[in-house]
Write a protein that holds these residues in place. Structure first.
Motif, PDB file in Angstrom:
ATOM      1  N   ILE A   1       0.852  -1.206   0.000  1.00 13.22           N
ATOM      2  CA  ILE A   1       0.000   0.000   0.000  1.00 13.22           C
ATOM      3  C   ILE A   1       0.881   1.248   0.000  1.00 13.22           C
ATOM      4  O   ILE A   1       0.651   2.183  -0.773  1.00 13.22           O
ATOM      5  CB  ILE A   1      -0.921   0.002   1.255  1.00 13.22           C
ATOM      6  N   GLN A   2       1.893   1.206   0.852  1.00 13.16           N
ATOM      7  CA  GLN A   2       2.814   2.348   0.960  1.00 13.16           C
ATOM      8  C   GLN A   2       3.485   2.623  -0.394  1.00 13.16           C
ATOM      9  O   GLN A   2       3.532   3.774  -0.853  1.00 13.16           O
ATOM     10  CB  GLN A   2       3.889   1.960   1.975  1.00 13.16           C
ATOM     11  N   ALA A   3       3.957   1.566  -1.060  1.00 14.45           N
ATOM     12  CA  ALA A   3       4.641   1.738  -2.346  1.00 14.45           C
ATOM     13  C   ALA A   3       3.694   2.324  -3.389  1.00 14.45           C
ATOM     14  O   ALA A   3       4.069   3.211  -4.155  1.00 14.45           O
ATOM     15  CB  ALA A   3       5.201   0.394  -2.813  1.00 14.45           C
ATOM     16  N   ILE A   4       2.452   1.847  -3.403  1.00 17.33           N
ATOM     17  CA  ILE A   4       1.473   2.359  -4.386  1.00 17.33           C
ATOM     18  C   ILE A   4       1.156   3.825  -4.085  1.00 17.33           C
ATOM     19  O   ILE A   4       1.154   4.681  -4.959  1.00 17.33           O
ATOM     20  CB  ILE A   4       0.193   1.498  -4.370  1.00 17.33           C
ATOM     21  N   ARG A   5       0.869   4.096  -2.818  1.00 17.31           N
ATOM     22  CA  ARG A   5       0.513   5.461  -2.409  1.00 17.31           C
ATOM     23  C   ARG A   5       1.610   6.456  -2.781  1.00 17.31           C
ATOM     24  O   ARG A   5       1.370   7.557  -3.261  1.00 17.31           O
ATOM     25  CB  ARG A   5       0.367   5.510  -0.891  1.00 17.31           C
ATOM     26  N   ASN A   6       2.875   6.037  -2.534  1.00 14.72           N
ATOM     27  CA  ASN A   6       3.982   6.985  -2.673  1.00 14.72           C
ATOM     28  C   ASN A   6       4.522   7.087  -4.085  1.00 14.72           C
ATOM     29  O   ASN A   6       5.369   7.933  -4.357  1.00 14.72           O
ATOM     30  CB  ASN A   6       5.109   6.607  -1.702  1.00 14.72           C
ATOM     31  N   PHE A   7       4.052   6.234  -4.998  1.00 18.06           N
ATOM     32  CA  PHE A   7       4.533   6.318  -6.375  1.00 18.06           C
ATOM     33  C   PHE A   7       3.530   7.137  -7.187  1.00 18.06           C
ATOM     34  O   PHE A   7       2.463   6.658  -7.571  1.00 18.06           O
ATOM     35  CB  PHE A   7       4.722   4.911  -6.964  1.00 18.06           C
ATOM     36  N   ARG A   8       3.914   8.383  -7.443  1.00 14.53           N
ATOM     37  CA  ARG A   8       2.931   9.345  -7.957  1.00 14.53           C
ATOM     38  C   ARG A   8       2.428   9.041  -9.363  1.00 14.53           C
ATOM     39  O   ARG A   8       1.383   9.524  -9.767  1.00 14.53           O
ATOM     40  CB  ARG A   8       3.527  10.758  -7.894  1.00 14.53           C
ATOM     41  N   ALA A   9       3.194   8.231 -10.113  1.00 13.65           N
ATOM     42  CA  ALA A   9       2.763   7.929 -11.494  1.00 13.65           C
ATOM     43  C   ALA A   9       1.578   6.967 -11.515  1.00 13.65           C
ATOM     44  O   ALA A   9       0.987   6.735 -12.562  1.00 13.65           O
ATOM     45  CB  ALA A   9       3.927   7.341 -12.277  1.00 13.65           C
ATOM     46  N   ILE A  10       1.238   6.404 -10.368  1.00 10.96           N
ATOM     47  CA  ILE A  10       0.048   5.526 -10.334  1.00 10.96           C
ATOM     48  C   ILE A  10      -1.172   6.406 -10.057  1.00 10.96           C
ATOM     49  O   ILE A  10      -1.381   6.866  -8.942  1.00 10.96           O
ATOM     50  CB  ILE A  10       0.175   4.417  -9.265  1.00 10.96           C
ATOM     51  N   HIS A  11      -1.958   6.619 -11.103  1.00 15.77           N
ATOM     52  CA  HIS A  11      -3.164   7.448 -10.955  1.00 15.77           C
ATOM     53  C   HIS A  11      -4.420   6.587 -10.852  1.00 15.77           C
ATOM     54  O   HIS A  11      -5.460   7.056 -10.413  1.00 15.77           O
ATOM     55  CB  HIS A  11      -3.321   8.383 -12.167  1.00 15.77           C
ATOM     56  N   THR A  12      -4.302   5.361 -11.351  1.00 23.24           N
ATOM     57  CA  THR A  12      -5.474   4.486 -11.392  1.00 23.24           C
ATOM     58  C   THR A  12      -5.137   3.174 -10.703  1.00 23.24           C
ATOM     59  O   THR A  12      -4.077   2.594 -10.951  1.00 23.24           O
ATOM     60  CB  THR A  12      -5.867   4.196 -12.868  1.00 23.24           C
TER      61      THR A  12
END
Ligand SMILES: C[S@@+](CC[C@H](N)C(=O)[O-])C[C@H]1O[C@@H](n2cnc3c(N)ncnc32)[C@H](O)[C@@H]1O
Length: 503
Positions: free
Chosen positions: A433-444
């Motif tokens: 969750i942390q990795a997804i949240r903090n990786f700004r290129a993931i918009h969807t």
């Protein structure tokens, strides 16, 4: 979660108990038109209150015709079999139409609770979408029904234990609880979700056990050998059986037993099952992966194959595959539609199993990156990619929480990434969750869950809560936009829920 629960204000309780109407638009998803006629209109104006038990109980009291006992329940064993059916497939007395209403109401209730948690954490509704109705902020689509209602399971696992008549070599499903000491193993050939082929193999396994001089392993500390049976089938009728065996202290004799069971299913009475393959796993634990204790092929084809979304998919004995193949196709189409991928997108398929979600979208994306714990499933995904001529995918074996942070670091920040997560019931590790949240290129982000409780609820909350440096949740919060329930499990209360988040 318990703490959160207590902080839910009283007024939000009305969210949890009111089930009036619906506000989803039928037909938004294009393949919906392919569903059996009439389904798309099922829930317009539906009023459905309360939980499964109450709904079923009410229906039964009213003596509706859908509560008829299946004709194949014999008068003598009827009570055990009915009790088992009520535990394993508690909705079996309802028509499928009624089942879908009950499930839709339950999914709606789950979403209402989830949204109220998120709103509470944010104070104001900064991370929920513009209200689509007075009760839910996200757009809830109608439930997508399973194209197959009876005998849809492609995998069943049968236990071995004492039956109602006391015979310890009974193959079926458990009734009762270990805590109360009243567990009974009941033959399951009457259950509506089990195909005849699975029941047939279970019955022949029972015949085999009853003629074997070796005892079954009922409780680990009491010894015994024969354990569970898993049966997997595909749409072509190929059948893989996997026998789990506690080796105790056997050495030479173990080889003899493997030969005996193999002969039984090749040339003995079990040949009637027409198995495509028979596996044998020595297991001293409740569940062992192939890495912990290899699946030994006694005869036949090592894999089972399935045709889905124009792909030929390889499935190893240890690999996860959705247990309702036709329903899985609806699920994957739904996921594909919600991802909105294009040729510039990288698709991250987290907890990818045999890789079907990513591979089915590979031609529409620039690259597919899959992460999966089980080695056999990853090998299947690589085989499926190669066999189907897919060259823009890569699969990583291991825990997503260990692999994902490094994988994301290696990607350029500029390229848009769509993530699909489909975790096991235990939910995702916090680091994912942390990795997804903090990786700004993931918009969807598309989140697929068959059990949005406990850890999965926490996952969603951490995706949507305001930035929290103490928890290292720094990126913008996600907003829940759409939800689509997809029924893969007729006659049971379970349902897949596909959630679309954007930011
Ligand atoms: C519900 S299945 C979904 C599989 C796949 N998306 C599909 O539809 O077939 C969850 C998958 O997550 C895998 N898994 C469980 N824990 C994991 C972890 N920590 N890291 C990566 N994969 C994991 C399981 O082995 C399983 O294949």
């Amino acid at each position: 979660m318990a703490g959160l629960k207590r902080r839910v204000p009283l007024h939000s309780l009305r969210y949890f108990i009111s089930m009036v109407g619906l506000f989803s638009k039928p037909g938004l998803l294009p393949w919906y038109a392919r569903n059996p006629p009439g389904w798309s209109q099922l829930f317009l104006g539906t009023v459905c209150k309360g939980d499964f038990t109450r709904v079923i109980a009410t229906k039964c009291q009213k003596g509706q015709k859908s509560q008829k006992k299946p004709s194949h329940l014999g008068p003598l064993d009827g009570s055990w079999q009915e009790r088992l059916a009520d535990v394993v497939t508690p909705l079996w007395r309802l028509s499928y139409e009624e089942q879908l209403k009950v499930k839709f109401a339950a999914q709606k209730k789950i979403l209402q609770r989830l949204e109220s948690y998120i709103q509470m954490l944010n104070g104001v509704s900064v991370t929920t979408a513009v209200p689509k109705s007075e009760r839910l902020s996200c757009l809830l689509h109608p439930i997508i029904p399973s194209p197959v209602i009876n005998g849809y399971r492609n995998k069943s696992t049968f236990s071995v234990n004492r039956g109602p008549d006391g015979n310890p070599k009974t193959v079926g499903f458990y009734l009762g609880t270990w805590r109360d000491g009243n567990v009974v193993c009941v033959q399951s050939n009457h259950l509506k979700n089990i195909p005849e082929k699975h029941s047939q193999v279970a019955q022949y396994y029972e015949v085999f056990l009853r003629q074997s001089p070796l005892e079954p392993c009922l409780v680990f500390h009491e010894g015994g050998y024969w354990r569970e049976l898993t049966v997997r089938t595909n749409s072509q009728g190929h059948t893989m059986a996997i026998i789990t065996f506690h080796p105790q202290k056997l050495s030479q004799e173990l080889h003899v037993q493997k030969e005996i069971v193999k002969e039984f299913f090749i040339r003995g009475p079990g040949a009637a099952c027409g198995l495509t393959s028979l596996y044998f796993q020595e297991s001293t634990m409740t569940r062992c992966s192939h890495q912990q204790s290899p699946y030994q092929l006694l005869f036949g084809e090592p894999y089972i194959f399935e045709e889905l979304l124009s792909l030929k998919i390889r499935i190893s004995p240890d690999a996860f595959f959705q247990i309702n193949t036709a329903g899985a196709e609806m699920l994957y189409r739904t996921v594909g539609e919600l991802t909105g991928v294009n040729s510039d997108t990288i698709l991250l398929d987290i907890c990818c199993g045999t890789g079907v979600i990513g591979l089915s979208l590979a031609q529409h994306t620039s690259r597919v990156l899959g992460i999966e714990l089980l080695e056999q499933a990853v090998e299947d995904a690589r085989w499926t990619a190669a066999f189907n001529g897919i060259t823009n995918s890569e699969f990583h074996t291991g825990q997503a929480e260990k692999i994902l942070p490094g994988l994301l670091k290696s990607k350029e920040d500029g390229q848009s990434i769509v993530a699909v997560v489909n975790p096991a019931r235990a939910g995702l590790h916090y680091k994912v969750i942390q990795a997804i949240r903090n990786f700004r290129a993931i918009h969807t982000l598309v989140f697929v869950s068959c059990k949005l409780h406990g850890e999965s609820t926490r996952n969603v909350i951490e995706l949507c809560c305001p930035p929290d440096p103490a928890k290292k949740l720094l990126g913008e919060p996600f907003v829940l936009q759409q939800a689509v329930p997809v029924d893969l499990f007729p006659h049971t209360p379970h349902c897949e829920l596909v959630l679309l988040f954007t930011r």
